[in-house]
Design a protein around this motif. Structure first.
Motif, PDB file in Angstrom:
ATOM      1  N   GLU A  55       1.153  -1.408   0.076  1.00 46.28           N
ATOM      2  CA  GLU A  55       0.206  -0.090  -0.619  1.00 46.28           C
ATOM      3  C   GLU A  55       1.340   1.354  -0.149  1.00 46.28           C
ATOM      4  N   ALA A  56       0.312   1.665  -0.899  1.00 53.25           N
ATOM      5  CA  ALA A  56       1.352   3.527  -0.517  1.00 53.25           C
ATOM      6  C   ALA A  56       1.256   4.185   0.365  1.00 53.25           C
ATOM      7  N   GLU A  57       2.577   4.897   0.554  1.00 51.49           N
ATOM      8  CA  GLU A  57       3.044   5.788   1.872  1.00 51.49           C
ATOM      9  C   GLU A  57       3.488   6.816   1.247  1.00 51.49           C
ATOM     10  N   GLY A  58       2.715   7.783   0.955  1.00 48.24           N
ATOM     11  CA  GLY A  58       3.915   8.442   0.250  1.00 48.24           C
ATOM     12  C   GLY A  58       4.596   8.573  -1.017  1.00 48.24           C
ATOM     13  N   ARG A  59       5.812   7.934  -0.888  1.00 45.20           N
ATOM     14  CA  ARG A  59       6.203   8.119  -2.102  1.00 45.20           C
ATOM     15  C   ARG A  59       7.441   6.430  -2.173  1.00 45.20           C
ATOM     16  N   ALA A  60       6.720   5.884  -0.934  1.00 45.03           N
ATOM     17  CA  ALA A  60       7.416   4.721  -0.222  1.00 45.03           C
ATOM     18  C   ALA A  60       5.763   3.835  -0.410  1.00 45.03           C
ATOM     19  N   TYR A  61       6.381   2.427  -0.784  1.00 44.33           N
ATOM     20  CA  TYR A  61       5.437   1.756   0.336  1.00 44.33           C
ATOM     21  C   TYR A  61       5.245   1.010   1.385  1.00 44.33           C
ATOM     22  N   ARG A  62       4.297  -0.223   2.169  1.00 45.50           N
ATOM     23  CA  ARG A  62       3.979  -0.488   2.861  1.00 45.50           C
ATOM     24  C   ARG A  62       3.922  -1.796   3.471  1.00 45.50           C
ATOM     25  N   TYR A  63       4.925  -3.011   2.946  1.00 42.65           N
ATOM     26  CA  TYR A  63       4.753  -4.117   2.552  1.00 42.65           C
ATOM     27  C   TYR A  63       3.861  -5.390   3.386  1.00 42.65           C
ATOM     28  N   GLU A  64       2.727  -5.939   3.489  1.00 42.05           N
ATOM     29  CA  GLU A  64       2.549  -6.688   4.117  1.00 42.05           C
ATOM     30  C   GLU A  64       2.779  -8.113   3.324  1.00 42.05           C
ATOM     31  N   ALA A  65       2.561  -9.196   4.840  1.00 40.63           N
ATOM     32  CA  ALA A  65       2.418 -10.805   3.925  1.00 40.63           C
ATOM     33  C   ALA A  65       0.384 -11.623   4.044  1.00 40.63           C
ATOM     34  N   VAL A  66       0.851 -12.023   2.590  1.00 40.65           N
ATOM     35  CA  VAL A  66      -0.859 -12.267   2.094  1.00 40.65           C
ATOM     36  C   VAL A  66      -1.068 -13.342   2.800  1.00 40.65           C
ATOM     37  N   SER A  67      -0.341 -14.219   3.241  1.00 37.50           N
ATOM     38  CA  SER A  67      -0.256 -15.096   4.063  1.00 37.50           C
ATOM     39  C   SER A  67       0.643 -16.265   5.233  1.00 37.50           C
ATOM     40  N   THR A  68       0.396 -17.162   6.629  1.00 40.00           N
ATOM     41  CA  THR A  68       1.290 -17.139   7.095  1.00 40.00           C
ATOM     42  C   THR A  68       2.864 -17.622   6.461  1.00 40.00           C
ATOM     43  N   ARG A  69       3.530 -18.217   7.535  1.00 41.78           N
ATOM     44  CA  ARG A  69       4.562 -18.740   7.166  1.00 41.78           C
ATOM     45  C   ARG A  69       4.261 -20.419   7.338  1.00 41.78           C
ATOM     46  N   ALA A  70       3.690 -20.856   8.273  1.00 41.81           N
ATOM     47  CA  ALA A  70       2.857 -22.301   8.120  1.00 41.81           C
ATOM     48  C   ALA A  70       2.078 -22.415   6.938  1.00 41.81           C
ATOM     49  N   ALA A  71       1.775 -21.684   6.569  1.00 44.64           N
ATOM     50  CA  ALA A  71       1.064 -21.738   4.892  1.00 44.64           C
ATOM     51  C   ALA A  71       1.844 -22.445   4.205  1.00 44.64           C
ATOM     52  N   TYR A  72       2.636 -20.928   3.508  1.00 40.38           N
ATOM     53  CA  TYR A  72       3.677 -21.645   2.941  1.00 40.38           C
ATOM     54  C   TYR A  72       4.563 -22.484   3.239  1.00 40.38           C
ATOM     55  N   ALA A  73       4.874 -22.926   4.185  1.00 45.97           N
ATOM     56  CA  ALA A  73       5.314 -24.280   4.609  1.00 45.97           C
ATOM     57  C   ALA A  73       4.627 -25.524   3.768  1.00 45.97           C
ATOM     58  N   ALA A  74       3.608 -25.425   4.199  1.00 51.36           N
ATOM     59  CA  ALA A  74       2.309 -26.261   4.000  1.00 51.36           C
ATOM     60  C   ALA A  74       2.220 -26.172   2.674  1.00 51.36           C
ATOM     61  N   ALA A  75       1.846 -25.077   1.628  1.00 47.53           N
ATOM     62  CA  ALA A  75       1.829 -25.239   0.553  1.00 47.53           C
ATOM     63  C   ALA A  75       3.581 -26.088   0.057  1.00 47.53           C
ATOM     64  N   LEU A  76       4.087 -25.784   0.258  1.00 44.34           N
ATOM     65  CA  LEU A  76       6.099 -26.454  -0.272  1.00 44.34           C
ATOM     66  C   LEU A  76       5.805 -27.421  -0.566  1.00 44.34           C
ATOM     67  N   MET A  77       5.304 -28.495   1.098  1.00 46.37           N
ATOM     68  CA  MET A  77       5.012 -29.570   1.557  1.00 46.37           C
ATOM     69  C   MET A  77       4.153 -30.389   0.471  1.00 46.37           C
ATOM     70  N   ASN A  78       2.952 -29.503   0.561  1.00 46.25           N
ATOM     71  CA  ASN A  78       1.906 -29.817  -1.030  1.00 46.25           C
ATOM     72  C   ASN A  78       2.386 -30.256  -1.748  1.00 46.25           C
ATOM     73  N   ASP A  79       3.502 -29.259  -2.193  1.00 46.74           N
ATOM     74  CA  ASP A  79       3.929 -29.311  -3.895  1.00 46.74           C
ATOM     75  C   ASP A  79       5.458 -29.724  -4.670  1.00 46.74           C
ATOM     76  N   ALA A  80       5.765 -30.655  -3.324  1.00 46.76           N
ATOM     77  CA  ALA A  80       6.836 -31.593  -3.163  1.00 46.76           C
ATOM     78  C   ALA A  80       6.023 -33.614  -3.304  1.00 46.76           C
ATOM     79  N   TRP A  81       5.244 -33.138  -2.667  1.00 47.83           N
ATOM     80  CA  TRP A  81       4.144 -34.485  -2.218  1.00 47.83           C
ATOM     81  C   TRP A  81       3.323 -35.071  -4.184  1.00 47.83           C
ATOM     82  N   SER A  82       3.027 -33.243  -4.216  1.00 45.56           N
ATOM     83  CA  SER A  82       2.469 -33.795  -5.347  1.00 45.56           C
ATOM     84  C   SER A  82       3.413 -34.265  -6.648  1.00 45.56           C
ATOM     85  N   GLN A  83       4.016 -33.666  -6.881  1.00 44.71           N
ATOM     86  CA  GLN A  83       5.286 -34.198  -7.659  1.00 44.71           C
ATOM     87  C   GLN A  83       6.163 -35.708  -7.447  1.00 44.71           C
ATOM     88  N   SER A  84       5.468 -36.637  -6.643  1.00 44.35           N
ATOM     89  CA  SER A  84       5.807 -37.570  -6.575  1.00 44.35           C
ATOM     90  C   SER A  84       5.531 -38.577  -7.134  1.00 44.35           C
TER      91      SER A  84
END
Length: 130
Positions: A55-84
């Protein structure tokens, strides 16, 4: 996610609030020499990949995570498992790598996902000898 992207996301997840490039830069500089533009580029790449919103704040941006680290880890595990080519064997190998603490966490997670178990009245009466 690359090593520098992970280092940036670790801070975004840890702080759990919108952050500026400057904040991430100053924290990263405690561990390594890094330029403002590098951090800005990494956060822009993470935005393009959908890991952060901004989100713009003046001439810069503020950044915020879209999901949690747990969701990221789960996505990695699911991706690896689905490729087996043998998902059951992959799970057995994965479980074999787990520590006792990780296995307990897995058992707890399965209980949460399955919800409370309801005892079958027919089996209860059979088990009690009726």
């Amino acid at each position: 996610m690359g090593e520098l992207e992970d280092a940036v996301m670790t801070r975004v997840w840890k702080w759990n609030r919108p952050v500026t490039v400057r904040e991430v830069l100053e924290d990263l500089q405690q561990e390594r020499s890094i330029a403002y533009t590098t951090v800005m580029t990494v956060l822009d790449n993470l935005h393009q990949k959908g890991w952060v919103r901004r989100e713009a704040e003046g001439r810069a941006y503020r950044y915020e995570a879209v999901s949690t680290r747990a969701a990221y880890a789960a996505a990695l595990m699911n991706d690896a498992w689905s490729q087996s080519d043998n998902p059951a064997a992959a799970l057995v190998a994965f479980f074999g790598m787990m520590s006792e603490e990780q296995r307990q966490a897995l058992q707890d997670a399965v209980r949460i996902v399955q919800g409370p178990t309801v005892e079958n009245p027919d089996s209860a009466s059979r088990d009690s000898g009726r």
